[in-house]
Structures are given as C-alpha cells and as structure tokens.
Design an enzyme around this catalytic site. Structure first.
Site, short mmCIF file in Angstrom:
data_model
loop_
_atom_site.label_atom_id
_atom_site.label_comp_id
_atom_site.label_asym_id
_atom_site.label_seq_id
_atom_site.Cartn_x
_atom_site.Cartn_y
_atom_site.Cartn_z
N PHE A 1 -2.09 -1.13 -3.72
CA PHE A 1 -3.14 -0.27 -3.19
C PHE A 1 -2.63 1.16 -3.17
CE2 PHE A 1 -3.91 -4.25 -0.49
CZ PHE A 1 -4.93 -4.73 -1.31
N ASP B 1 0.83 -1.20 0.00
CA ASP B 1 0.00 0.00 0.00
C ASP B 1 0.87 1.25 0.00
OD1 ASP B 1 -0.07 1.18 3.11
OD2 ASP B 1 0.28 -0.98 3.02
N SER B 2 0.44 2.24 -0.77
CA SER B 2 1.09 3.54 -0.82
C SER B 2 2.55 3.38 -1.26
CB SER B 2 0.96 4.24 0.53
OG SER B 2 1.32 5.59 0.45
N ALA B 3 3.52 3.80 -0.43
CA ALA B 3 4.92 3.56 -0.78
C ALA B 3 5.18 2.07 -0.98
CB ALA B 3 5.83 4.10 0.30
N HIS C 1 -7.00 7.83 0.01
CA HIS C 1 -5.77 7.06 -0.09
C HIS C 1 -5.84 5.81 0.80
CE1 HIS C 1 -1.52 6.60 -0.94
NE2 HIS C 1 -1.22 6.59 0.35
#
Length: 302
Positions: free
Chosen positions: A171, A143-145, A269
């Site tokens: 994600f 997820d994200s980074a 996010h």
C-alpha cells in the site's frame, strides 16, 4: 466515486500538523495520536506476540477460513509507527481474508538505521519458515515504509537463498530513497501529507549518510527484480510517492514479474487506512484481500 468523502479526507489530513523536523520521539508520539481510535473490524482478536526475536502483534480472525499467514509490516518512514499504529489496516485484511496475520515491531531509525529494519523483517520471515509455515502459504503486506519493506524483504530473502512467499501487497510503498520520481514535483501541493522536503527529513534518519542508490534503499530504481512472486501495488493519484509505485511496477513487469498496479484517483497516501469512512478504501482492501486469497490458494494447489 465518493467525491465528497475524498474531499473531506483531504481536508482532514491538511488540518493535521505533522512537522517532520521535530525530534523522532515527538514524531512518534504525534503519529500514535494521529492513528489512534481507528476502528478494528469485528471478529478480529489482537494479542501480543514475538517473532524473529522482536515483539509483535498477532491477529486472529473469529473463524479461520483460509490456510495461510499474512506477514504485515507497518508504515512510518522507518522512524515512527508500530504494529499498533497499523492494527486497523492489518485487521482489515484479516477480517476480509479469514487468515491469521503477524506484524513485527522492527527497530526504528535513527537509533537503528538501514538495514536494521530489513534485518528484523527478514528474521521474522525466517522464524515463520522455521515454525513450519510453508513459504507458499505466506503473503507479505505493508503500508508506506512497510510496503517498501514488503519488497526489500523479498529481495533480501531471494538473495539469501530462501524460498519466496506466495505474493505481496504493498500500500503506497516507499521505494526510492533518492526521491527522484517526477511525482515529487508534479504532485507537490496536491499531496496533503508529504513534500519532497518532509520525506527527505524523515529519510535522513534511516539512510544515515549512506548512499541511497542501493537496491535495498531504492528498489524502484536500482534493484534487480527478477524472480519475485506476484505483487499487488496500490497507490493514490494524489501522492508525491506515486512514481515510486509506477516505476517499480514497470521495472518489475520488464523483469518478468506478475504485477498489478492499482491506482485510485484523488486519494492520499495509504488511503486504505480510511476504511469505513472512504468507499474507495473499503473497495481497495476488498481487492487486496482477493489478491491474497487467490495467490495463497494457487500456491497451495500448485
């Protein structure tokens, strides 16, 4: 669609102060507090582990029903976070797939800037392969980074001549350190968590003065994506990072990659982390689990 749930989630995020100008140590403590208390799905055991020379968390379903391993990379802008801050999301995939997972505690910036995180995630993948886990029974997720790391670790593995995993789930991935997507402007104010400026403050720790126009820093714009395995990219329409996903998916498809872009309207996010309180989060995790199972099964049968 759960309009009331989405509005409540947006309001809850806006009520949280996450000042990205604060020192990394304070940001890490704030992020731990922000992610604490998220429920773990029943029947998933979490234990300390080690992989690739780094601490990790191992996730075991009550009953293993699918042969394979999810290699999960946590989010946190490469500056904050740990396998523990993403454990509810990782466990959600484990619960839905019946597969084991392992999540490495890769090194964080600014103490360890780019490419330290990729070095660690690639080492974790090599370790799984060395343990005898076939590449076709491994799926990356993050997820994200960590979603960005799911992509860049595959690119690094490909360039190192390693076999690639069966697929990857990202994600809300961060895939452009140049912050050049139009959604940085069009979603300003719509995104309840990030702005271009706040992301720039976080990324400065990771990029550390290096040129962001590198394939492993901005794969949505600069990477050669040919040869990657099937990908599922999930993102919310309210994200300033939306165009990281849309541009990456368009370029991946043009390079001949099997890729699914899964956009959920009016969610923020990494909305998947709100499983149990947002219907769309549960539905998205269900789709992600189906993707994982489909591609591990197809790879094993092949």
């Amino acid at each position: 669609m759960s309009q009331a749930q989405r509005a409540a989630l947006d309001a809850a995020i806006r009520s949280i102060t996450f000042d990205t100008s604060r020192p990394p140590a304070e940001l890490r403590e704030g992020f731990r507090a922000m992610t604490a208390g998220r429920p773990i799905p029943p029947g998933v055991t979490i234990t300390p582990a080690e992989i690739g020379g780094r601490p990790a968390l191992a996730f075991e379903p009550e009953r293993v029903t699918a042969e394979g391993t999810i290699l999960y990379f946590h989010g946190g802008a490469w500056v904050v976070g740990s396998p523990a801050t993403a454990q509810a999301l990782t466990a959600g995939l484990v619960h839905r797939t019946g597969m084991r997972a392992v999540s490495p505690d890769y090194r964080l910036a600014p103490e360890h800037p780019f490419p330290a995180a990729i070095d660690d995630t690639l080492a974790a993948y090599r370790d799984l392969l060395d343990q005898g886990v076939p590449a076709e029974r491994i799926v990356f997720a993050g997820d994200s980074a960590g979603g960005g790391l799911a992509v860049t670790t595959m690119l690094a593995a490909r360039d190192a001549g390693l076999p690639l995993p069966a697929g990857a789930v990202a994600f809300s991935p961060a895939l452009d350190a140049t912050l050049s997507g139009e959604s940085m402007t069009t979603k300003a104010g719509v995104d309840p968590l990030f702005t271009r400026e706040s992301l720039g403050q976080l990324l400065a720790h990771y990029v550390a003065g290096q040129d962001p126009r590198q394939p492993l820093l901005s794969p949505a714009v600069y990477a050669d994506l040919a040869g990657l395995p099937p990908l599922l990219v999930q993102v919310g329409s309210n994200e300033v990072l939306l165009d990281d996903s849309t541009r990456f998916v368009a370029r991946a498809a043009a390079a001949g990659v099997d890729v699914i872009l899964d956009v959920t309207a009016d969610v923020p996010h990494v909305f998947q982390s709100s499983a149990g309180i947002l219907d769309e989060a549960d539905a998205a995790l269900d789709r992600a689990a189906r993707f994982v199972l489909d591609h591990v099964s197809q790879a094993v049968l092949a």
